[in-house]
Write an enzyme that holds these catalytic residues in place. Sequence first.
Site, PDB file in Angstrom:
ATOM      1  N   SER A   6       0.872  -1.180   0.000  1.00 52.77           N
ATOM      2  CA  SER A   6       0.000   0.000   0.000  1.00 52.77           C
ATOM      3  C   SER A   6       0.899   1.217   0.000  1.00 52.77           C
ATOM      4  CB  SER A   6      -0.849   0.017   1.281  1.00 52.77           C
ATOM      5  OG  SER A   6      -1.464   1.283   1.463  1.00 52.77           O
ATOM      6  N   TYR A  50      -2.879  -1.163  10.463  1.00 54.92           N
ATOM      7  CA  TYR A  50      -2.772  -1.343   9.003  1.00 54.92           C
ATOM      8  C   TYR A  50      -1.438  -0.807   8.479  1.00 54.92           C
ATOM      9  CZ  TYR A  50      -4.147  -1.213   4.065  1.00 54.92           C
ATOM     10  OH  TYR A  50      -4.209  -1.398   2.704  1.00 54.92           O
TER      11      TYR A  50
HETATM   12  C1  BGC Z   1      -6.265   1.381   1.902  1.00 54.27           C
HETATM   13  C2  BGC Z   1      -7.431   2.193   1.385  1.00 54.27           C
HETATM   14  C3  BGC Z   1      -6.986   3.620   1.102  1.00 54.27           C
HETATM   15  C4  BGC Z   1      -5.709   3.676   0.293  1.00 54.27           C
HETATM   16  C5  BGC Z   1      -5.162   5.086   0.150  1.00 54.27           C
HETATM   17  C6  BGC Z   1      -5.126   1.508   0.943  1.00 54.27           C
HETATM   18  O1  BGC Z   1      -4.056   0.717   1.332  1.00 54.27           O
HETATM   19  O2  BGC Z   1      -6.673   0.021   2.080  1.00 54.27           O
HETATM   20  O3  BGC Z   1      -8.477   2.187   2.330  1.00 54.27           O
HETATM   21  O4  BGC Z   1      -8.006   4.300   0.405  1.00 54.27           O
HETATM   22  O5  BGC Z   1      -4.723   2.855   0.887  1.00 54.27           O
HETATM   23  O6  BGC Z   1      -5.129   5.779   1.370  1.00 54.27           O
END
Ligand code: BGC
Length: 266
Positions: free
Chosen positions: A151, A164
């Site tokens: 991410s 996360y």
């Molecule tokens: C998340 C999303 C988010 C995106 C940008 C991703 O890794 O799961 O919820 O919109 O990152 O912030």
Amino acid sequence: MQPLQDQVALVTGGSSGIGAGVAKCLAQAGAKVVVNYSSSAEGAQQVVREIESEGGTAISVQADVSQADRVQHLFQQLFDVFGTIDILVNNAGLQKDAAFVDMTLDDWNKVISVNLTGQFLCSQQAVKEFLRRGIVPERSCAAGKIICMSSVHEVIPWAGRCNYAASKGGVMLLMQSMAQELAPQKIRINSIGPGAIQTPINRSAWETPYAKAKLLNLIPYNRIGVVEDIGKAAVWLASDESDYVTGTTLYVDGGMTLYPGFATGG
Ligand code: BGC
């Protein structure tokens, strides 16, 4: 000749969102796809049906990737049907958002165990098979390829989502360390760092015009991503077209990692 012709790919968390999009793109590129899911059998079956309707080959297999015995079972089912694996896409992931002071240990553990430990467990099974089998030159010049779905939050801190962001920061160094260790065995390991891709995981960030406008402030390219943006990157990273690429994160984010706040300030 399709770039992934005759290769076997496993996509974890393939029943919805980015995973479903990646599974379909890999199948269009010629791969036989195992669509793993945790709870949505129907979603996974739908992805399989769509792949089959386009002439591709796919099966769905249930497994919680955070459980070592379930992961072993998942790989056993894959080997029973397709014999071996060429491409692993470590995609399964979830969010359990909470303010830092309110975050429960369960919310912390759940996110770390699926998003990070799940990638460790699946990668280990895939690498064992890559090492056992070695290179099959007719299919690929690498002995195996792993794509970790990370991410932008492997590098962008994220208030209210410490679990996360920590899981994705962990994925970054897990990916880089595996890539360093296994490059001599001709195993390539990379990550994709998606930005805001329109899927169920971030529905609240795009479903109202107000939320969407706020989100677009964070995206210099001024559009929300679609799963095909990630699927195309996955096909490239899985194919021999990227043979000299290992240990990198490919951000597919419309510029979200470019500190957009600084476009007009600083
Ligand atoms: C998340 C999303 C988010 C995106 C940008 C991703 O890794 O799961 O919820 O919109 O990152 O912030």
